[in-house]
Design an enzyme around this catalytic site. Structure first.
Site, PDB file in Angstrom:
ATOM      1  N   GLY A  71       0.813  -1.211   0.000  1.00  4.10           N
ATOM      2  CA  GLY A  71       0.000   0.000   0.000  1.00  4.10           C
ATOM      3  C   GLY A  71       0.847   1.260   0.000  1.00  4.10           C
ATOM      4  N   GLN A 181      -8.511  -0.177   2.588  1.00  7.53           N
ATOM      5  CA  GLN A 181      -9.509  -0.646   3.563  1.00  7.53           C
ATOM      6  C   GLN A 181     -10.876  -0.875   2.920  1.00  7.53           C
ATOM      7  OE1 GLN A 181      -8.903  -1.643   6.565  1.00  7.53           O
ATOM      8  NE2 GLN A 181      -6.910  -0.736   7.022  1.00  7.53           N
ATOM      9  N   THR A 239      13.081  -7.415  -9.961  1.00  8.84           N
ATOM     10  CA  THR A 239      12.547  -8.756 -10.219  1.00  8.84           C
ATOM     11  C   THR A 239      11.252  -8.953  -9.438  1.00  8.84           C
ATOM     12  OG1 THR A 239      14.774  -9.592 -10.551  1.00  8.84           O
ATOM     13  CG2 THR A 239      13.064 -11.225 -10.051  1.00  8.84           C
ATOM     14  N   CYS A 328       0.331   2.011  11.904  1.00  8.42           N
ATOM     15  CA  CYS A 328       1.482   2.585  11.224  1.00  8.42           C
ATOM     16  C   CYS A 328       1.933   3.895  11.837  1.00  8.42           C
ATOM     17  CB  CYS A 328       1.165   2.809   9.751  1.00  8.42           C
ATOM     18  SG  CYS A 328       0.223   1.475   9.061  1.00  8.42           S
TER      19      CYS A 328
HETATM   20  C1  LIG Z   1      -2.378  -0.397   5.762  1.00  5.41           C
HETATM   21  C2  LIG Z   1      -2.727   0.770   4.918  1.00  5.41           C
HETATM   22  C3  LIG Z   1      -1.806   1.305   4.004  1.00  5.41           C
HETATM   23  C4  LIG Z   1      -0.370   0.817   3.909  1.00  5.41           C
HETATM   24  O1  LIG Z   1      -0.251  -0.425   3.303  1.00  5.41           O
HETATM   25  P1  LIG Z   1       1.116  -1.251   3.514  1.00  5.41           P
HETATM   26  O2  LIG Z   1       0.974  -2.401   2.581  1.00  5.41           O
HETATM   27  O3  LIG Z   1       1.097  -1.688   4.945  1.00  5.41           O
HETATM   28  O4  LIG Z   1       2.234  -0.369   3.168  1.00  5.41           O
HETATM   29  C5  LIG Z   1      -2.203   2.374   3.216  1.00  5.41           C
HETATM   30  N1  LIG Z   1      -3.445   2.876   3.309  1.00  5.41           N
HETATM   31  C6  LIG Z   1      -4.360   2.395   4.169  1.00  5.41           C
HETATM   32  C7  LIG Z   1      -5.715   3.002   4.199  1.00  5.41           C
HETATM   33  C8  LIG Z   1      -4.034   1.323   5.010  1.00  5.41           C
HETATM   34  O5  LIG Z   1      -4.941   0.877   5.863  1.00  5.41           O
END
Ligand SMILES: *Cc1c(COP(=O)(O)O)cnc(C)c1O
Length: 390
Positions: A71, A181, A239, A328
């Site tokens: 993400g 989400q 890769t 996060c």
């Molecule tokens: C978890 C999340 C991310 C980040 O994704 P990662 O794969 O953990 O880097 C970004 N946006 C939202 C809304 C999230 O819930």
């Protein structure tokens, strides 16, 4: 003690069959998709099939799916990629004040690089103020980035209305949506919604960590952030993580098949949990009271006067795993940026708790969480009032 995992918005346990598939790919199909021999061709075929599976789930073209490391990278690629690619058209960008850190921090960085960024306000329920978007849109706006479901509160954003507004007011502005989400929770079809760029992370829908994709509508160009061998049509060199890509495709397929059942079941859990929290006078539900405005898999509340961490650890004693806000954003003492943007008082913004669940949690789990929440709040509240008096 039995674990009640109520932190599915932070990450999810993988589907067993996804783990099995990935193990098989790692063991047997270890070739580099760019190699010309048989092992390479086999790996390349797996990557191609994974792209087709995801594209059919999102009802888009396979070449509109670009694999990334998750993400965070998809959000960085979409936002910086578009801002840099179209900077000669304009330096104005629009986002909201409640985006995930991987969007928010990216825009903060672009500001330092000379871009002008508008952070749209939200109302008390956590919805973007559409009038403010209308005012902010200019001819030199090149990108608007708004999440579909807020990862902290679960508030759903009016993406279709935003897309319509963009087409009417600033036809050149691209729309990026962080749908991490939303996929598997709500119906998501970027093509029909008028979305140009859309982010997905596999580990939020029972796939592996460290893999995701960016839907990039045909015709939209991005400046790549990683240069090298030119994989992913030059958009993302390196890769391919073949086992993770195959695992993600399987998880996306399963999650989309389950989506109606997921929505129905988690809505029932949400109803139970919000009823229960509504009956505890010390707690305040965050977001909208209209269930249609909220993603079904998240309930968010504050315990004013009590730091989030205290309740997290108290619930953990009962085997209940929850989050303070988003996994996060560490630096625990700081009030939540999202709740602050919603106009919550500081004591609510430092005391937020998120419950997030999936098809794996039962109605009995929700009952247990309710009982323990009541008990824990009862036990903690005298010290909360003491603290208030000090
Ligand atoms: C978890 C999340 C991310 C980040 O994704 P990662 O794969 O953990 O880097 C970004 N946006 C939202 C809304 C999230 O819930």
């Amino acid at each position: 003690m039995q674990v009640h995992y109520m932190d599915n918005a932070a990450t999810t346990p993988m589907y067993e069959e996804v783990i099995d598939t990935m193990a098989e790919v790692m063991r047997t199909y270890f070739g580099n998709p760019s190699s010309l021999h048989k092992l390479g061709v086999q790996a390349e075929r797996l990557v191609r099939r994974a792209r087709e599976t995801i594209a059919s789930g999102l009802r888009c073209k396979p070449e509109e799916i670009r694999f990334t490391s998750g993400g965070t990278e998809s959000n960085n690629l979409a936002i910086r990629g578009a801002a840099y690619r179209y900077r000669s058209r304009g330096m104005r960008l629009i986002t909201s004040s409640i985006e995930h850190a991987s969007v928010y921090e990216t825009f903060r960085q672009l500001e330092k690089e000379g871009f002008q960024v508008t952070y749209l306000p939200v109302d008390a329920t956590g919805q973007i103020v559409l009038g403010a978007l209308k005012e902010a849109l200019t001819d030199d706006t090149t990108l608007v980035s708004i999440m579909q479901v807020n990862n902290e509160t679960g508030r759903i954003q009016p993406i279709a209305d935003i897309a319509r507004m963009l087409r009417e007011h600033s036809p050149a502005a691209l729309l990026h949506v962080d749908a991490v989400q939303a996929i598997g929770k709500l119906p998501v079809t970027p093509g029909t919604l008028g979305i140009d760029l859309l982010t997905c992370a596999a580990h939020k829908l029972r796939g592996p960590k460290g893999i995701g994709f960016l839907y990039c509508r045909a015709g939209v160009e991005l400046s790549p952030l990683l240069l090298g061998g030119g994989q992913e049509s030059g958009l993302r060199s390196g890769t391919e993580n073949v086992p993770a890509i195959v695992g993600m495709a399987k998880a996306v397929r399963l999650a989309l098949e389950e989506q109606p059942a997921f929505a129905e079941h988690t809505a029932a859990l949400r109803g139970k949990l919000t009823d229960c929290i509504g009956q505890i006078p010390e707690l305040v539900l965050n977001g909208s009271s209209d269930p249609a405005a909220m993603a079904p898999h998240i309930v968010h509340f504050s315990f004013p006067g009590m730091k989030s961490e205290v309740l997290v650890h108290a619930l953990e004693q009962h085997g209940i795993y929850v989050s303070t806000r988003s996994a996060c954003s560490s630096g625990a003492e700081k009030p939540s940026r999202v709740l602050t943007a919603m106009g919550c008082p500081r004591e609510n913004a430092v005391s937020g708790i998120r419950l997030s669940y999936s098809l794996m949690q039962t109605l009995e789990d929700a009952d247990y969480v309710c009982r323990m929440l009541k008990e824990t709040v009862d036990r903690l509240k005298p010290s909360a009032s003491l603290r208030g008096r000090r």
